[in-house]
Design a protein around this motif. Structure first.
Motif, PDB file in Angstrom:
ATOM      1  N   PHE A 119       1.146  -1.089   0.010  1.00 21.35           N
ATOM      2  CA  PHE A 119       0.047  -0.097  -0.467  1.00 21.35           C
ATOM      3  C   PHE A 119       0.575   1.145  -0.050  1.00 21.35           C
ATOM      4  CE2 PHE A 119      -2.436  -2.723   1.627  1.00 21.35           C
ATOM      5  CZ  PHE A 119      -3.538  -2.724   1.347  1.00 21.35           C
ATOM      6  N   LEU A 120       0.590   2.560  -1.060  1.00 24.46           N
ATOM      7  CA  LEU A 120       1.289   3.375  -0.792  1.00 24.46           C
ATOM      8  C   LEU A 120       0.561   4.662  -1.093  1.00 24.46           C
ATOM      9  CD1 LEU A 120       2.266   4.595  -4.278  1.00 24.46           C
ATOM     10  CD2 LEU A 120       3.311   2.107  -3.994  1.00 24.46           C
ATOM     11  N   TRP A 121       1.093   5.576  -0.819  1.00 26.46           N
ATOM     12  CA  TRP A 121       0.237   6.906  -0.925  1.00 26.46           C
ATOM     13  C   TRP A 121       1.860   7.839  -0.171  1.00 26.46           C
ATOM     14  CZ3 TRP A 121       0.218   4.675   3.766  1.00 26.46           C
ATOM     15  CH2 TRP A 121       0.618   5.161   5.383  1.00 26.46           C
ATOM     16  N   PHE A 122       1.268   9.810  -1.345  1.00 29.06           N
ATOM     17  CA  PHE A 122       2.159  10.591  -1.386  1.00 29.06           C
ATOM     18  C   PHE A 122       2.069  11.755  -0.657  1.00 29.06           C
ATOM     19  CE2 PHE A 122       2.267   8.542  -5.594  1.00 29.06           C
ATOM     20  CZ  PHE A 122       3.702   7.958  -5.571  1.00 29.06           C
ATOM     21  N   ASP A 123       2.856  12.756   0.334  1.00 29.89           N
ATOM     22  CA  ASP A 123       2.401  13.370   1.034  1.00 29.89           C
ATOM     23  C   ASP A 123       1.755  14.705   0.036  1.00 29.89           C
ATOM     24  OD1 ASP A 123       3.285  12.393   3.024  1.00 29.89           O
ATOM     25  OD2 ASP A 123       5.248  12.684   3.886  1.00 29.89           O
ATOM     26  N   ASP A 124       1.302  15.331  -0.110  1.00 28.44           N
ATOM     27  CA  ASP A 124       1.403  16.801  -0.519  1.00 28.44           C
ATOM     28  C   ASP A 124       2.041  17.403  -0.808  1.00 28.44           C
ATOM     29  OD1 ASP A 124      -2.124  16.435  -0.186  1.00 28.44           O
ATOM     30  OD2 ASP A 124      -2.416  17.290   1.590  1.00 28.44           O
ATOM     31  N   LEU A 167       4.859   3.699   2.268  1.00 31.31           N
ATOM     32  CA  LEU A 167       4.909   2.880   1.781  1.00 31.31           C
ATOM     33  C   LEU A 167       4.326   1.799   3.145  1.00 31.31           C
ATOM     34  CD1 LEU A 167       7.484   3.741   0.253  1.00 31.31           C
ATOM     35  CD2 LEU A 167       7.124   1.297  -1.133  1.00 31.31           C
ATOM     36  N   ILE A 168       3.572   1.011   2.919  1.00 32.53           N
ATOM     37  CA  ILE A 168       3.273  -0.267   4.080  1.00 32.53           C
ATOM     38  C   ILE A 168       3.114  -1.679   3.245  1.00 32.53           C
ATOM     39  CG2 ILE A 168       1.635  -1.169   5.555  1.00 32.53           C
ATOM     40  CD1 ILE A 168       0.594   1.106   6.056  1.00 32.53           C
ATOM     41  N   TRP A 169       4.552  -2.327   3.921  1.00 33.65           N
ATOM     42  CA  TRP A 169       5.032  -3.486   3.397  1.00 33.65           C
ATOM     43  C   TRP A 169       5.044  -4.659   4.451  1.00 33.65           C
ATOM     44  CZ3 TRP A 169       4.882  -6.790   0.012  1.00 33.65           C
ATOM     45  CH2 TRP A 169       5.787  -7.686  -0.571  1.00 33.65           C
ATOM     46  N   ARG A 170       4.481  -5.591   4.657  1.00 36.28           N
ATOM     47  CA  ARG A 170       4.233  -6.397   5.002  1.00 36.28           C
ATOM     48  C   ARG A 170       3.718  -5.944   6.629  1.00 36.28           C
ATOM     49  NH1 ARG A 170       8.506 -10.485   2.299  1.00 36.28           N
ATOM     50  NH2 ARG A 170       6.661 -11.294   1.028  1.00 36.28           N
ATOM     51  N   GLY A 171       2.949  -4.752   7.350  1.00 35.84           N
ATOM     52  CA  GLY A 171       3.066  -4.459   8.395  1.00 35.84           C
ATOM     53  C   GLY A 171       3.673  -3.085   8.952  1.00 35.84           C
ATOM     54  N   GLU A 172       5.097  -2.489   8.196  1.00 34.24           N
ATOM     55  CA  GLU A 172       5.210  -2.324   8.692  1.00 34.24           C
ATOM     56  C   GLU A 172       5.723  -0.713   7.602  1.00 34.24           C
ATOM     57  OE1 GLU A 172       7.470  -1.585  11.339  1.00 34.24           O
ATOM     58  OE2 GLU A 172       7.826  -3.946  11.822  1.00 34.24           O
ATOM     59  N   HIS A 173       5.375   0.342   8.273  1.00 33.99           N
ATOM     60  CA  HIS A 173       5.106   1.865   7.803  1.00 33.99           C
ATOM     61  C   HIS A 173       6.320   2.099   7.139  1.00 33.99           C
ATOM     62  CE1 HIS A 173       4.214   6.117   7.880  1.00 33.99           C
ATOM     63  NE2 HIS A 173       3.781   5.948   6.306  1.00 33.99           N
ATOM     64  N   TYR A 174       6.760   2.751   6.422  1.00 34.07           N
ATOM     65  CA  TYR A 174       8.293   3.592   5.266  1.00 34.07           C
ATOM     66  C   TYR A 174       8.221   4.832   4.761  1.00 34.07           C
ATOM     67  CZ  TYR A 174       9.902  -1.666   6.542  1.00 34.07           C
ATOM     68  OH  TYR A 174       9.857  -3.405   6.220  1.00 34.07           O
ATOM     69  N   ILE A 175       8.232   5.396   4.939  1.00 39.14           N
ATOM     70  CA  ILE A 175       8.762   6.886   4.331  1.00 39.14           C
ATOM     71  C   ILE A 175      10.391   7.072   3.439  1.00 39.14           C
ATOM     72  CG2 ILE A 175       8.677   9.755   4.801  1.00 39.14           C
ATOM     73  CD1 ILE A 175       7.199   8.683   7.582  1.00 39.14           C
TER      74      ILE A 175
END
Length: 278
Positions: A226-231, A241-249
């Motif tokens: 799952f991913l999204w961008f800041d404005d 990014l959320i990959w395998r339950g972890e959030h990365y920036i």
């Protein structure tokens, strides 16, 4: 995984965002990691699910999967059930046109997920979600190497920028990231993008600064990020990014700097048209 730097992990993310932990069980055969990721999704973002297709027929022993291989009957059931589950349990609307590799099993995955969600939206065939496209530039050079060394060694040589007939790894990652930036849905909606394991594994490794992966890192069928961008403008935003339950920036500016440091020209990148970067 072997990484060059520690990826920027948002350790406080779980403390400040709501968790989605519905009691309804996940669809059968869905990778466990997807429920871990669902449990930490934020609300009201321009969300994208970049996923590998559903269960397909078996490939040969060297990891070579013909583009003619279809989804299995179980894979078709899983894709439809996953779309139904997402539609019924997330505070996101899936009522968005989907992006897909033009290969049949990816198109079918997108179509069945839409059907499960009670939708019938367009499925846009996207050449960056198949090869040649995001990684391979010259299949006459790259394909024989792929068949000789196998898929995992192929991706690792790509990540180490040691593979003829392919893009620079940062170029491949940025091209996909730019594609998603330009197709962001409205807040509270989720865009589905269906592709293949090679592209997803390479994209994730580039985003997380890994230069070598192993089979434990390999995305399973129907597993995605799952991913999204800041404005903000593409060159200055953070990609989440959320990959395998972890959030990365990942700051896009850092990826651009890493690409620039390799000595390649910016005009090779498929950047959004409004971006003026050199």
């Amino acid at each position: 995984m072997t990484n060059t730097t520690d990826p920027n992990r948002a350790s406080s993310f779980l403390d400040v965002h709501s968790r989605h932990s519905p009691s309804t069980p996940a669809p059968a055969h869905l990778p466990d990691s997807m429920m871990s990721s669902v449990g930490v999704l934020p609300d009201d973002k321009r969300l994208i699910l970049f996923t590998r297709h559903s269960l397909r027929e078996r490939s040969d022993g060297n990891g070579f999967a013909s583009y003619q291989l279809p989804l299995t009957p179980r894979g078709r059931v899983l894709a439809k059930a996953w779309g139904r589950w997402l539609s019924g349990h997330l505070p996101y609307s899936l009522d968005v046109d989907s992006l897909s590799s033009p290969i049949g099993r990816c198109i079918d995955t997108a179509m069945l997920m839409q059907q499960g969600a009670g939708l019938s939206r367009s499925i846009i065939h996207q050449s960056l979600l198949v090869e040649p496209g995001s990684l391979v530039t010259d299949p006459d050079i790259a394909n024989p190497i792929f068949k000789e060394i196998g898929v995992l060694n192929f991706i690792n040589r790509f990540l180490q920028n040691n593979l003829d007939g392919t893009k620079n790894p940062y170029q491949g990652g940025l091209d996909i990231l730019s594609l998603f930036y330009q197709h962001q849905p409205q807040p509270g909606h989720m865009l589905l993008a269906v592709s293949h394991d090679t592209l997803l594994s390479a994209f994730l490794a580039v985003m997380l600064d890994f230069v070598e992966i192993d089979w434990n890192d390999w995305p399973k069928m129907m597993e995605g990020v799952f991913l999204w961008f800041d404005d903000g403008d593409f060159e200055s935003v953070n990609a989440n990014l959320i990959w395998r339950g972890e959030h990365y920036i990942r700051p896009v500016s850092r990826l651009l700097e890493n690409y620039s440091a390799t000595g390649f020209d910016s005009d090779k990148l498929l950047l959004p048209p409004e971006v003026k970067w050199d």
